[in-house]
Design a protein around this motif. Structure first.
Motif, PDB file in Angstrom:
ATOM      1  N   ALA A 118      -3.965  -6.847  -0.151  1.00 13.42           N
ATOM      2  CA  ALA A 118      -5.184  -6.108  -1.018  1.00 13.42           C
ATOM      3  C   ALA A 118      -5.013  -4.806  -0.985  1.00 13.42           C
ATOM      4  O   ALA A 118      -5.303  -4.178  -2.012  1.00 13.42           O
ATOM      5  N   TYR A 119      -4.467  -4.144  -0.154  1.00 15.89           N
ATOM      6  CA  TYR A 119      -4.125  -2.445  -0.160  1.00 15.89           C
ATOM      7  C   TYR A 119      -2.962  -2.318  -1.235  1.00 15.89           C
ATOM      8  O   TYR A 119      -3.230  -1.487  -2.193  1.00 15.89           O
ATOM      9  N   GLY A 120      -1.857  -3.230  -1.422  1.00 17.32           N
ATOM     10  CA  GLY A 120      -1.115  -2.730  -2.288  1.00 17.32           C
ATOM     11  C   GLY A 120      -1.674  -2.886  -3.862  1.00 17.32           C
ATOM     12  O   GLY A 120      -1.294  -2.241  -4.598  1.00 17.32           O
ATOM     13  N   GLN A 121      -2.325  -3.919  -4.064  1.00 21.87           N
ATOM     14  CA  GLN A 121      -2.975  -4.355  -5.430  1.00 21.87           C
ATOM     15  C   GLN A 121      -4.027  -3.389  -5.584  1.00 21.87           C
ATOM     16  O   GLN A 121      -4.128  -2.870  -6.834  1.00 21.87           O
ATOM     17  N   TYR A 122      -4.742  -3.060  -4.571  1.00 21.81           N
ATOM     18  CA  TYR A 122      -6.023  -1.957  -4.927  1.00 21.81           C
ATOM     19  C   TYR A 122      -5.345  -0.551  -5.301  1.00 21.81           C
ATOM     20  O   TYR A 122      -5.697   0.141  -6.252  1.00 21.81           O
ATOM     21  N   GLY A 126      -6.600  -0.022  -8.399  1.00 21.05           N
ATOM     22  CA  GLY A 126      -8.173   0.252  -8.367  1.00 21.05           C
ATOM     23  C   GLY A 126      -9.035  -0.744  -8.546  1.00 21.05           C
ATOM     24  O   GLY A 126     -10.234  -0.613  -8.744  1.00 21.05           O
ATOM     25  N   ASP A 127      -8.577  -2.013  -8.441  1.00 20.92           N
ATOM     26  CA  ASP A 127      -9.648  -3.009  -8.811  1.00 20.92           C
ATOM     27  C   ASP A 127      -9.842  -3.855  -7.419  1.00 20.92           C
ATOM     28  O   ASP A 127      -9.385  -3.940  -6.543  1.00 20.92           O
TER      29      ASP A 127
END
Length: 293
Positions: A118-122, A126-127
């Motif tokens: 979750a952290y990496g993709q956010y 920024g989604d």
């Protein structure tokens, strides 16, 4: 020190396991377990700790947006987690503390990897949907592992109340039976003639029951349990298959596999509810306290 053979390792495999483990993990885990058993002094607990370390590396890779590396380390972590159980059964060195360590280690690995993903993709996009994804994966996994032991305690409570009752002629409680159902009387025609006067709906249910019994026998011959979408397949979809496919697959695969996992849990709860209705215990208040306290 005894020298073990590959056949000895094969004997430690579970009688029935998830299809992901049977086809994609056990073939590797058994061959890794053989030299570990014959040429090292690694204990099951040490292997569990190694599995947790690899799971932490996987989470770090996900957080750094190295999805394929994260998937590879997660697979290695799960594979080593399978090896520790094989070594414990092979050498008879399993301990109650080892069971706890394995249980807690699995939960920590999933939470770390869900958070890392979750952290990496956010951080990259920024989604906020990826934050929801990580939270949903962690919650579903924790629900599954809270629900399973609680259902087990319900079964134990009912069994205590039924100790003096006549035992099941098949030697098995219905709630413990395979979800697809066993076939105690052997093969039967799939489309048997509908008995005269039998309602059509009942005949259709009988046909479906025969289909599932045959499917269950087929899966049993291949050591595959009938919970086709359990937690293991859920983890594999979210942390191995989806990252390898790419970031675009994370949310669709996590959502679809999560829905199937939740449906499986609801089905198990429903079966437990039916079982408790058929085999009710004496006092509802006493039973509730016995199970939940």
């Amino acid at each position: 020190m005894r020298t073990y053979s590959l056949d000895d390792v094969y004997e430690t495999r579970k009688r029935r396991d998830s299809w992901w483990t049977v086809y994609f993990v056990d073939p590797v885990a058994c061959r890794v377990a053989l030299p570990v058993a014959n040429h090292t002094r690694l204990t099951p607990n040490a292997l569990t700790v190694l599995s947790l370390v690899l799971g932490t590396v996987s989470a770090a890779c996900f957080a750094a947006n190295h999805l394929i590396a994260g998937a590879g380390f997660f697979y290695l972590s799960f594979m080593i987690d399978c090896v520790d159980g094989k070594i414990a059964r092979l050498k008879g060195t399993g301990t109650p503390f080892g069971l706890w360590l394995d249980y807690v280690g699995d939960r920590i690995r999933v939470v770390l990897c869900a958070g890392g993903l979750a952290y990496g993709q956010y951080a990259l996009t920024g989604d906020v949907h990826y934050v929801v994804l990580g939270a949903a994966v962690a919650v579903l996994d924790l629900f599954r592992y809270v629900n399973a032991p609680q259902m087990k305690r319900v079964r134990e409570a009912i069994r205590e109340e039924r100790q003096e009752a006549e035992p099941d002629p098949l030697g098995q409680d219905p709630i413990d039976a395979d979800p697809l159902g066993a076939d105690p009387v052997g093969p039967e025609p799939f489309f048997a003639e509908r008995p005269e006067g039998e309602p059509r709906g009942r005949a259709q249910r009988r046909i479906f029951a025969r289909f599932f019994r045959r499917l269950n026998r087929f899966l049993a011959r291949h050591r595959v349990r009938s919970h086709l979408v359990s937690g293991i397949e859920f983890h594999a979809a979210v942390f191995v298959v989806a990252p390898i496919a790419g970031a675009w697959a994370l949310i669709p695969l996590a959502a679809s596999s999560g829905a199937l996992l939740l449906a499986n849990e609801v089905f198990l709860v429903y079966r437990m509810w039916l079982f408790t209705r058929r085999h009710g215990v004496g006092s509802p208040q006493e039973s509730r306290e016995h199970v939940l306290v």
